[in-house]
Motif scaffolding. Structure first.
Motif, PDB file in Angstrom:
ATOM      1  N   VAL A 173       0.943  -1.018  -0.077  1.00 30.03           N
ATOM      2  CA  VAL A 173      -0.091   0.262   0.089  1.00 30.03           C
ATOM      3  C   VAL A 173       0.840   1.241   0.046  1.00 30.03           C
ATOM      4  CG1 VAL A 173      -1.684   1.290   1.374  1.00 30.03           C
ATOM      5  CG2 VAL A 173      -1.660  -1.076   1.192  1.00 30.03           C
ATOM      6  N   LEU A 174       0.968   2.077  -1.052  1.00 28.11           N
ATOM      7  CA  LEU A 174       1.836   3.148  -1.368  1.00 28.11           C
ATOM      8  C   LEU A 174       0.865   4.420  -0.658  1.00 28.11           C
ATOM      9  CD1 LEU A 174       2.955   1.119  -3.274  1.00 28.11           C
ATOM     10  CD2 LEU A 174       4.007   2.919  -4.477  1.00 28.11           C
ATOM     11  N   TYR A 175       1.207   5.163   0.156  1.00 25.21           N
ATOM     12  CA  TYR A 175       0.335   6.272   0.772  1.00 25.21           C
ATOM     13  C   TYR A 175       1.174   7.502   0.472  1.00 25.21           C
ATOM     14  CZ  TYR A 175      -2.770   8.619   3.919  1.00 25.21           C
ATOM     15  OH  TYR A 175      -3.900   9.347   4.437  1.00 25.21           O
ATOM     16  N   ASP A 176       0.608   8.459  -0.286  1.00 28.72           N
ATOM     17  CA  ASP A 176       1.222   9.603  -0.399  1.00 28.72           C
ATOM     18  C   ASP A 176       0.980  11.014   0.461  1.00 28.72           C
ATOM     19  OD1 ASP A 176      -1.326  10.616  -0.980  1.00 28.72           O
ATOM     20  OD2 ASP A 176      -1.239  10.808  -3.227  1.00 28.72           O
ATOM     21  N   GLY A 177       0.293  10.462   1.511  1.00 20.25           N
ATOM     22  CA  GLY A 177      -0.076  11.728   2.567  1.00 20.25           C
ATOM     23  C   GLY A 177      -1.293  11.774   2.585  1.00 20.25           C
ATOM     24  N   ALA A 178      -2.280  11.644   1.593  1.00 13.42           N
ATOM     25  CA  ALA A 178      -3.685  11.664   1.588  1.00 13.42           C
ATOM     26  C   ALA A 178      -4.442  10.634   0.940  1.00 13.42           C
ATOM     27  CB  ALA A 178      -3.886  13.132   0.973  1.00 13.42           C
ATOM     28  N   ALA A 179      -3.787   9.737   0.164  1.00 14.10           N
ATOM     29  CA  ALA A 179      -4.377   8.752  -0.443  1.00 14.10           C
ATOM     30  C   ALA A 179      -3.700   7.736  -0.877  1.00 14.10           C
ATOM     31  CB  ALA A 179      -4.988   9.207  -1.931  1.00 14.10           C
ATOM     32  N   ALA A 180      -4.245   6.340  -0.824  1.00 13.19           N
ATOM     33  CA  ALA A 180      -3.305   5.207  -1.206  1.00 13.19           C
ATOM     34  C   ALA A 180      -3.459   4.346  -2.496  1.00 13.19           C
ATOM     35  CB  ALA A 180      -3.711   4.318   0.125  1.00 13.19           C
ATOM     36  N   ARG A 181      -2.388   3.897  -2.891  1.00 21.97           N
ATOM     37  CA  ARG A 181      -2.456   2.961  -4.068  1.00 21.97           C
ATOM     38  C   ARG A 181      -2.252   1.664  -3.559  1.00 21.97           C
ATOM     39  NH1 ARG A 181       1.309   6.425  -6.306  1.00 21.97           N
ATOM     40  NH2 ARG A 181       2.547   4.881  -7.036  1.00 21.97           N
ATOM     41  N   ASP A 214      -1.386  12.371   7.133  1.00 18.54           N
ATOM     42  CA  ASP A 214      -2.368  11.649   8.050  1.00 18.54           C
ATOM     43  C   ASP A 214      -1.886  10.197   8.466  1.00 18.54           C
ATOM     44  OD1 ASP A 214      -4.581  10.633   9.398  1.00 18.54           O
ATOM     45  OD2 ASP A 214      -6.165  10.964   7.759  1.00 18.54           O
ATOM     46  N   LEU A 215      -1.424  10.267   9.838  1.00 19.48           N
ATOM     47  CA  LEU A 215      -0.775   8.848  10.075  1.00 19.48           C
ATOM     48  C   LEU A 215      -1.950   7.788  10.102  1.00 19.48           C
ATOM     49  CD1 LEU A 215       2.101   9.880  12.373  1.00 19.48           C
ATOM     50  CD2 LEU A 215       2.345   9.050  10.018  1.00 19.48           C
TER      51      LEU A 215
END
Length: 292
Positions: free
Chosen positions: A122-130, A160-161
């Protein structure tokens, strides 16, 4: 044509995995008895045993209560939670926290997927995930590598942790090993999401740190930019009050991260951007095998 992810993985396999192979041993099947499907044998029933494991046929034959024992299933599902937020760009040219995260993710995917375990990310860019769905083998490591090297959109909010930790809850439906790789720089309460994740899964935290995280040179007036939001502020870096406040804020952040992880019993491994990844991975895999 060799792609960028394959070039990177080839380099890591040559420089790191070859050195690791001689230092990591042990299979995924254990002498411990657990809840797998491979029958290991029978033994006499004791009061603490689950009555559902009683072998009634064998009990009738020998005249004493016997229970079935199984070899524990050692196959794993592994999820990598990868922080791709702005603060991960901090560090020296070619050795930022994001560079180290990319190498760690590729190496862990390659290591864990080799025995046939399933690995997802799960790649999280700070606000959304791929989400990269689970798969096995070297091809899966390359899939994750392609996503890691893809350009991401610029996010101008602090990480957003809680959202990052919650992003793996939906794809990770069955019990798994969850490896969170992040600098844990963000905002908002995240103890509860971490506790819920640790309740369902085995969770390990890898915190990537760089010397520049809390360091400001004593050079007088300086424009400081927030790596997460892009906000710029003019400060007097030589002011002792300002420098003391910065040191206090960094120490408080470090204490908070360590305290939250300790509170929910999640092992924390700190990895510096200038650290040898072989030593870091030997300690990580040894600790992860013990928990598993």
């Amino acid at each position: 044509m060799v792609t960028a992810p394959e070039r990177l993985l080839l380099r890591l396999e040559w420089q790191v995995l070859r050195r690791l192979d001689g230092r990591l041993n042990g299979a995924y099947r254990t002498h411990h008895r657990g809840g797998g499907v491979d029958l290991a044998g029978l033994r006499e029933y004791v009061d603490t045993d689950d009555a559902r494991r009683i072998d009634w046929s064998a009990t009738a034959r020998v005249g004493e209560t016997l229970v079935r024992e199984y070899n524990e299933d050692r196959d794993l599902t592994v999820w990598l939670v990868l922080d791709r937020s702005g603060s991960m760009g901090v560090g020296a040219e070619g050795r930022t926290k994001r560079d180290v995260l990319t190498e760690l993710a590729l190496l862990l995917a390659r290591l864990f997927a080799r025995p046939g375990n399933r690995v997802g990310a799960v790649l999280y860019d700070g606000a959304a995930a791929r989400v990269v769905t689970t798969g096995t083998g070297r091809a899966q490591a390359l899939r994750i590598g392609r996503e890691l090297l893809r350009e991401t959109r610029v996010v101008t909010t602090t990480t957003d942790l809680a959202g990052m930790l919650e992003s793996v809850a939906v794809p990770a439906r069955r019990r798994a090993l969850v490896v969170v790789i992040s600098d844990f720089i963000g905002s908002g309460p995240w103890t509860r999401p971490l506790a819920m994740l640790a309740y369902r899964h085995d969770v390990v935290a890898l915190r990537i740190v760089d010397a520049a995280d809390g360091a400001i040179p004593d050079v007088g007036l300086l424009v400081v930019e927030d790596a997460e939001t892009g906000e710029q502020v003019l400060v007097d870096a030589s002011d002792p009050v300002f420098r003391a406040g910065m040191s206090s804020a960094v120490a408080a952040r470090d204490a908070e991260v360590s305290g939250v992880l300790r509170h929910v019993a999640v092992p924390l491994h700190q990895i510096r951007t200038d650290q040898d990844l072989v030593d870091a991975l030997v300690r990580l895999v040894a600790a992860t095998r013990w928990r598993r």
